[in-house]
Design an enzyme around this catalytic site. Structure first.
Site, PDB file in Angstrom:
ATOM      1  N   SER A 136       0.819  -1.215   0.000  1.00  6.86           N
ATOM      2  CA  SER A 136       0.000   0.000   0.000  1.00  6.86           C
ATOM      3  C   SER A 136       0.849   1.258   0.000  1.00  6.86           C
ATOM      4  CB  SER A 136      -0.904   0.018   1.235  1.00  6.86           C
ATOM      5  OG  SER A 136      -1.606   1.244   1.329  1.00  6.86           O
ATOM      6  N   TYR A 165      -2.265   0.397   9.871  1.00  9.93           N
ATOM      7  CA  TYR A 165      -2.450  -0.234   8.562  1.00  9.93           C
ATOM      8  C   TYR A 165      -1.188  -0.079   7.717  1.00  9.93           C
ATOM      9  CZ  TYR A 165      -3.925  -0.884   3.741  1.00  9.93           C
ATOM     10  OH  TYR A 165      -4.003  -1.293   2.430  1.00  9.93           O
ATOM     11  N   LYS A 216     -17.425  -1.130  -0.616  1.00 13.42           N
ATOM     12  CA  LYS A 216     -16.506  -0.707   0.435  1.00 13.42           C
ATOM     13  C   LYS A 216     -17.141   0.395   1.292  1.00 13.42           C
ATOM     14  CE  LYS A 216     -12.192  -0.006  -0.546  1.00 13.42           C
ATOM     15  NZ  LYS A 216     -10.999   0.560  -1.222  1.00 13.42           N
TER      16      LYS A 216
END
Length: 336
Positions: free
Chosen positions: A139, A161, A200
């Protein structure tokens, strides 16, 4: 468009997170181009389970797989019994690992590390045992507020994250050093938008969210100075391209997947208004995240081009234009 000359019709392909945004698009890519391939989709699928921030634990949705004809397995990548069953009952040629807790606002650090890092190690062990090339989702969040252009090796994650994804990259590097019979490629996605992201919910891209605001006749609400808040927005088709090219890389490693061009949120709304034929006045609100907010991201993709042969095909205008019909369909069928 097909991005590889390799015939995959005899191959067995595992896609974790296959009912999610990117995973489901991969599943349909293989189904379209290699109808004889054995495609196995693994996803937790959504339930009423939520994180402490109120967001769903899993965004996998059956509607993302309507028309898919491969094999679907509901399960949690944290379930070691399940993973052992997969290891024993299948012989994978490729593993696309998209499953993760991807909510950047999640507070459960323990669950984030368990799901994103520890379970990844178990999947790497399967890849090694099966001789399967591994392609996994890293990411752009690994960079935090690092200055643009973001380059591999200049990481500064600001949330758990981003940290978990960086730990995945380190783990992948360790495995690469020990096992040279497979390739292991991490793809650092930047701001992805396109079909099959709708489920999402509020973590979907602002492209679809602004599109639906406009279709509902609402003035789009932007942060102040949105012409100066820029991101590297990348259309899903270019994400798929990068994944397919990563199946047979010149070398293992971690690579940025973006367009290499930062575009503003203001330009996003302006393009959407042109495509939708609207002319609503923008409303500007104070940005409550100043001090913990990325104001500029732009992927350095030179290594991605050199090693993977990647070349982004969609400018922001082209990506939004390709997406508009789906944005309209979702508004009519899911929101009306």
């Amino acid at each position: 468009m097909c991005y590889s000359d390799v015939n995959l019709n005899t191959k067995t392909i595992l896609i974790t997170g296959g009912a999610g945004f990117i995973g489901s698009n991969l599943a349909f890519y293989f189904q379209e181009h290699y109808p004889q391939a054995h495609i196995v989709v693994l996803d937790l699928f959504r339930s009423n389970l939520t994180l402490s921030n109120g967001n769903l634990k899993s965004f996998g949705h059956f509607k993302n797989l309507l028309g898919f004809q491969g094999e679907v397995i509901s399960g949690d990548i944290n379930d070691k019994v399940l993973l052992n069953t997969l290891a024993q009952n299948y012989k994978f040629d490729y593993i696309f690992h998209e499953a993760a807790i991807s909510d950047t606002t999640a507070l459960e650090q323990d669950l984030m590390i368990q799901t994103n890092v520890n379970a990844f190690k178990d999947l790497l062990d399967i890849a090694v045992a099966h001789g399967a090339n591994m392609i996994y989702a890293s990411s752009g969040a690994t960079y935090g507020d690092a200055p643009s252009p973001q380059r591999v090796g200049r990481e500064a994650p600001q949330n758990v994250y981003g940290f978990s994804k960086l730990m995945m990259d380190h783990l992948a590097h360790q495995y690469t050093q020990k096992h040279d019979h497979i390739s292991i490629v991490g793809l650092r996605y930047f701001n992805v938008y396109g079909p099959r992201e709708f489920f999402k919910n509020k973590t979907s891209s602002m492209v679809v969210q602004f599109g639906h605001q406009l279709l509902a006749g609402k003035n789009p609400k932007l942060f102040e100075n949105s012409d100066q808040i820029l991101r590297d927005f990348i259309y899903i088709e270019d994400i798929i391209q990068a994944n397919i090219l990563a199946m047979h890389p010149k070398e293992s490693g971690v690579f940025n997947v973006g367009t290499g061009k930062a575009r503003s949120f203001q330009s996003m709304v302006d393009i959407l208004q042109r495509e939708l034929g609207t002319s609503f006045e923008c409303e500007y609100i104070p940005n409550p995240y100043v001090g913990r907010y990325q104001f500029h991201t732009e992927a350095d993709i030179e290594t991605t081009k050199a090693v993977l042969g990647y070349q982004p095909r969609f400018e922001f205008e082209e990506g939004i234009a390709a997406y508009v019909s789906e944005i309209k369909r979702l508004f009519e069928q899911e929101l009306s």
